[in-house]
Design an enzyme around this catalytic site. Structure first.
Site, mmCIF file in Angstrom:
data_model
loop_
_atom_site.group_PDB
_atom_site.id
_atom_site.type_symbol
_atom_site.label_atom_id
_atom_site.label_comp_id
_atom_site.label_asym_id
_atom_site.label_seq_id
_atom_site.Cartn_x
_atom_site.Cartn_y
_atom_site.Cartn_z
ATOM 1 N N TYR A 69 37.419 36.384 47.943
ATOM 2 C CA TYR A 69 36.370 37.326 48.354
ATOM 3 C C TYR A 69 35.190 37.281 47.380
ATOM 4 O O TYR A 69 34.027 37.247 47.770
ATOM 5 C CB TYR A 69 36.947 38.751 48.447
ATOM 6 C CG TYR A 69 35.869 39.801 48.547
ATOM 7 C CD1 TYR A 69 35.064 39.894 49.688
ATOM 8 C CD2 TYR A 69 35.619 40.672 47.482
ATOM 9 C CE1 TYR A 69 34.044 40.839 49.757
ATOM 10 C CE2 TYR A 69 34.609 41.612 47.553
ATOM 11 C CZ TYR A 69 33.828 41.695 48.691
ATOM 12 O OH TYR A 69 32.816 42.625 48.752
ATOM 13 N N SER B 187 27.369 49.507 43.144
ATOM 14 C CA SER B 187 27.285 49.185 44.573
ATOM 15 C C SER B 187 27.667 50.404 45.414
ATOM 16 O O SER B 187 28.517 51.200 45.024
ATOM 17 C CB SER B 187 28.248 48.031 44.879
ATOM 18 O OG SER B 187 28.601 48.038 46.248
ATOM 19 N N GLN C 120 22.896 51.028 44.354
ATOM 20 C CA GLN C 120 22.495 50.184 45.484
ATOM 21 C C GLN C 120 22.917 50.865 46.769
ATOM 22 O O GLN C 120 24.040 51.355 46.896
ATOM 23 C CB GLN C 120 23.153 48.798 45.345
ATOM 24 C CG GLN C 120 22.973 47.891 46.543
ATOM 25 C CD GLN C 120 24.120 48.014 47.526
ATOM 26 O OE1 GLN C 120 25.266 48.186 47.106
ATOM 27 N NE2 GLN C 120 23.836 47.936 48.815
ATOM 28 N N TYR D 294 23.214 50.806 51.025
ATOM 29 C CA TYR D 294 23.175 50.192 52.354
ATOM 30 C C TYR D 294 22.830 51.313 53.323
ATOM 31 O O TYR D 294 23.362 52.432 53.183
ATOM 32 C CB TYR D 294 24.545 49.642 52.756
ATOM 33 C CG TYR D 294 24.945 48.348 52.094
ATOM 34 C CD1 TYR D 294 24.203 47.195 52.274
ATOM 35 C CD2 TYR D 294 26.096 48.265 51.319
ATOM 36 C CE1 TYR D 294 24.584 45.992 51.680
ATOM 37 C CE2 TYR D 294 26.491 47.075 50.725
ATOM 38 C CZ TYR D 294 25.725 45.946 50.919
ATOM 39 O OH TYR D 294 26.102 44.758 50.337
ATOM 40 N N THR E 109 19.449 47.341 49.755
ATOM 41 C CA THR E 109 19.833 45.972 50.140
ATOM 42 C C THR E 109 19.575 45.768 51.626
ATOM 43 O O THR E 109 20.050 46.546 52.458
ATOM 44 C CB THR E 109 21.317 45.723 49.793
ATOM 45 O OG1 THR E 109 21.463 45.851 48.383
ATOM 46 C CG2 THR E 109 21.762 44.330 50.218
ATOM 47 N N ARG F 187 32.354 34.533 56.558
ATOM 48 C CA ARG F 187 32.968 34.067 55.299
ATOM 49 C C ARG F 187 34.332 33.479 55.643
ATOM 50 O O ARG F 187 35.283 34.214 55.924
ATOM 51 C CB ARG F 187 33.087 35.215 54.310
ATOM 52 C CG ARG F 187 31.794 36.046 54.265
ATOM 53 C CD ARG F 187 31.319 36.428 52.913
ATOM 54 N NE ARG F 187 30.066 37.153 53.012
ATOM 55 C CZ ARG F 187 29.876 38.419 52.634
ATOM 56 N NH1 ARG F 187 30.873 39.089 52.093
ATOM 57 N NH2 ARG F 187 28.699 38.995 52.772
ATOM 58 N N LYS G 13 16.132 44.693 47.896
ATOM 59 C CA LYS G 13 16.959 43.560 47.449
ATOM 60 C C LYS G 13 17.332 42.708 48.656
ATOM 61 O O LYS G 13 17.925 43.225 49.613
ATOM 62 C CB LYS G 13 18.219 44.100 46.765
ATOM 63 C CG LYS G 13 19.232 43.044 46.360
ATOM 64 C CD LYS G 13 20.361 43.669 45.559
ATOM 65 C CE LYS G 13 21.412 42.670 45.179
ATOM 66 N NZ LYS G 13 22.290 42.279 46.302
ATOM 67 N N HIS H 145 21.951 37.241 48.695
ATOM 68 C CA HIS H 145 23.281 37.848 48.589
ATOM 69 C C HIS H 145 24.290 36.844 48.018
ATOM 70 O O HIS H 145 25.451 36.803 48.414
ATOM 71 C CB HIS H 145 23.735 38.360 49.958
ATOM 72 C CG HIS H 145 24.469 39.678 49.897
ATOM 73 N ND1 HIS H 145 23.844 40.884 50.011
ATOM 74 C CD2 HIS H 145 25.782 39.964 49.735
ATOM 75 C CE1 HIS H 145 24.738 41.859 49.918
ATOM 76 N NE2 HIS H 145 25.916 41.327 49.752
ATOM 77 N N ARG I 270 26.116 34.520 50.489
ATOM 78 C CA ARG I 270 27.197 35.131 51.281
ATOM 79 C C ARG I 270 26.721 35.542 52.667
ATOM 80 O O ARG I 270 27.504 36.057 53.460
ATOM 81 C CB ARG I 270 27.737 36.372 50.549
ATOM 82 C CG ARG I 270 28.359 36.042 49.228
ATOM 83 C CD ARG I 270 28.473 37.254 48.329
ATOM 84 N NE ARG I 270 29.574 38.141 48.668
ATOM 85 C CZ ARG I 270 30.839 37.942 48.323
ATOM 86 N NH1 ARG I 270 31.175 36.858 47.661
ATOM 87 N NH2 ARG I 270 31.767 38.815 48.642
HETATM 88 C C1 LIG Z 1 32.127 40.090 45.487
HETATM 89 C C2 LIG Z 1 30.698 40.426 45.722
HETATM 90 C C3 LIG Z 1 30.375 41.678 46.227
HETATM 91 C C4 LIG Z 1 29.041 42.024 46.411
HETATM 92 N N1 LIG Z 1 28.737 43.281 46.847
HETATM 93 C C5 LIG Z 1 27.442 43.640 46.977
HETATM 94 C C6 LIG Z 1 27.124 44.966 47.349
HETATM 95 O O1 LIG Z 1 27.977 45.803 47.539
HETATM 96 N N2 LIG Z 1 25.807 45.270 47.467
HETATM 97 C C7 LIG Z 1 24.806 44.367 47.239
HETATM 98 O O2 LIG Z 1 23.631 44.697 47.360
HETATM 99 N N3 LIG Z 1 25.104 43.094 46.888
HETATM 100 C C8 LIG Z 1 26.388 42.731 46.741
HETATM 101 N N4 LIG Z 1 26.685 41.450 46.348
HETATM 102 C C9 LIG Z 1 25.596 40.510 46.068
HETATM 103 C C10 LIG Z 1 25.190 40.576 44.597
HETATM 104 O O3 LIG Z 1 24.529 41.782 44.294
HETATM 105 C C11 LIG Z 1 24.238 39.429 44.247
HETATM 106 O O4 LIG Z 1 23.165 39.406 45.162
HETATM 107 C C12 LIG Z 1 24.924 38.061 44.239
HETATM 108 O O5 LIG Z 1 26.244 38.168 43.787
HETATM 109 C C13 LIG Z 1 24.141 37.125 43.345
HETATM 110 O O6 LIG Z 1 24.692 35.850 43.387
HETATM 111 P P1 LIG Z 1 25.707 35.281 42.259
HETATM 112 O O7 LIG Z 1 26.986 35.977 42.497
HETATM 113 O O8 LIG Z 1 25.753 33.836 42.563
HETATM 114 O O9 LIG Z 1 25.108 35.591 40.917
HETATM 115 C C14 LIG Z 1 28.007 41.089 46.145
HETATM 116 C C15 LIG Z 1 28.349 39.836 45.649
HETATM 117 C C16 LIG Z 1 29.670 39.509 45.423
HETATM 118 C C17 LIG Z 1 29.997 38.152 44.856
#
Ligand SMILES: Cc1cc2nc3c(=O)[nH]c(=O)nc-3n(C[C@H](O)[C@H](O)[C@H](O)COP(=O)(O)O)c2cc1C
Length: 392
Positions: A26, A108, A130, A132, A158, A167, A254, A278, A281
């Site tokens: 995940y 988050s 953050q 949603y 976000t 995914r 974001k 993101h 993702r």
């Molecule tokens: C496991 C996971 C959970 C995440 N959950 C959120 C979230 O709840 N809210 C959000 O705005 N971004 C979320 N993100 C995105 C991160 O804030 C960020 O944009 C991203 O991880 C940056 O890329 P990197 O992991 O390659 O550094 C999540 C990323 C990951 C890996």
């Protein structure tokens, strides 16, 4: 606890050993073919820095200003959902590690710990949150009120998750579909006894922001599923305008990756943009964040721009700052740290990146992060590595 790892990739390997597969995947995974995930890191490697010698500079000042304040380091911990599943109290541990290092951390919306939990656990530093926007707009207002009450100073809205990306690792593991722990998930957990003990000690997890609301489900898996389904795909600029009116603190958007959206964000009166896909993702095939950065900085026309995505090295941070980011957000890098070793693991990731930035600046003949920011594109051997289109 001393945590011995030499770089972020080592933290990732430790996280893999410590977490049940379903949770490691995940964190680690991206959308579809994971092309954008790979581009986020790969495009940093396309940029070559100038090595400069005999500059006689010692020591270096790594502090810099982003989001309205001078911070000890040019990066912060960005929002990562469900940190409390990677280590018991994960969100609190991350906030503590950030505070000790003099950098901000962002909670988050999809966290196990609530803002109140953080405050109760003694996280005294400045908080970021953050958000949603869910289909039920009333709930966004409630989240805003909770953020205000907890003294949050920066809100990150976000906007790149209108629908959840596909995914495949999660699909294979049954992550999204699961509403309770089945035999396969149970076996995966049994193979990670230290993690199980940690989780049992931390108590039954749930999403802090919707605690006590039965309509979101009876356990964390149901809550996670319900919440992702409730993110509003119809979110529009009108909602951003509405939130801007209601939130008097600092606010960022974001998930901006296109210069046109950066221009619109400027009109919406936000205080900063976070260039983000993101972490690869969401839209697979989207460009890397670092390649989008120059065009967005230009379109933002003076509005502050931050970046996340693919930050694994101090050099990545140096490159993003030279391309015009005021600061960067870590995602997986520190989440792996939390999984690998809790607060000490996150602190170790922060310390390693700090050291890497320091050594990089020294070998570039620079005495401070602020000097690097002033140098800008002249830090690079090839000033236009991503081509002129990136500046349109
Ligand atoms: C496991 C996971 C959970 C995440 N959950 C959120 C979230 O709840 N809210 C959000 O705005 N971004 C979320 N993100 C995105 C991160 O804030 C960020 O944009 C991203 O991880 C940056 O890329 P990197 O992991 O390659 O550094 C999540 C990323 C990951 C890996």
């Amino acid at each position: 606890m001393t945590i011995a790892f030499a770089n972020v990739a080592d933290a990732r390997r430790l996280a893999r050993r410590r977490l049940p597969k379903i949770f490691f995947d995940y964190v680690d995974g991206g959308a579809s073919a994971e092309a954008t995930l790979a581009a986020n890191t790969g495009d940093f490697d396309r940029l070559s820095l100038h090595q400069r010698v005999l500059a006689g500079l010692e020591p270096r000042d790594l502090s810099t200003v982003f989001l309205g304040q001078r911070h000890a380091l040019p990066f912060m911990l960005g929002p990562v959902g469900f940190l409390g599943l990677f280590a018991g109290g994960g969100e609190i541990l991350a906030a503590r590690a950030a505070h000790a290092a003099g950098i901000p951390s962002c909670l988050s919306n999809f966290s196990i710990a609530s803002l109140d939990d953080l405050r109760r656990a003694g996280c005294a530093g400045p908080l970021q949150f953050q958000l949603y926007v869910l289909k039920d707009r009333g709930l966004a207002d409630e989240f805003l009120a909770a953020a205000q009450a907890a003294g949050v100073e920066t809100l990150h809205l976000t906007v790149d998750t209108a629908v959840t990306g596909i995914r495949e690792r999660d699909a294979r593991n049954g992550f999204r579909a699961a509403t309770r722990i089945g035999p396969r998930m149970g076996l995966g957990m049994a193979l990670r006894p230290a993690w199980v003990v940690d989780m049992l000690r931390a108590g039954r997890p749930g999403v802090g922001a919707v605690r006590g609301r039965a309509e979101f489900g009876a356990n964390i898996l149901e809550q996670a599923g319900t919440l992702s389904r409730l993110i509003d795909p119809a979110l529009s600029w009108a909602d951003v305008d509405r939130l801007r009116e209601r939130w008097s603190g600092r606010m960022t958007i974001k998930g901006i990756l296109h210069p046109e959206d950066a221009r619109r964000a400027r009109q919406a009166g936000v205080d900063a943009i976070v260039v983000s896909n993101h972490g690869g993702r969401q839209l697979d095939g989207a460009r890397s964040t670092v390649s989008a950065l120059p065009g967005i900085v230009e379109a933002a026309d003076g509005l502050e721009v931050l970046l996340d995505g693919g930050i694994r090295r101090g050099t990545d941070i140096v490159k993003a700052l030279a391309l015009g980011a005021s600061g960067v957000l870590l995602g997986r890098a520190y989440a792996w740290g939390i999984a690998a070793g809790g607060e000490a693991g996150a602190a170790r990731v922060i310390a390693l990146l700090k050291e890497e930035i320091d050594v990089t600046l020294a070998l570039m003949g620079l005495s401070s992060v602020d000097e690097l920011k002033r140098l800008g594109r002249d830090a690079f051997v090839d000033r236009d590595v991503f081509g002129p289109a990136d500046r349109s």
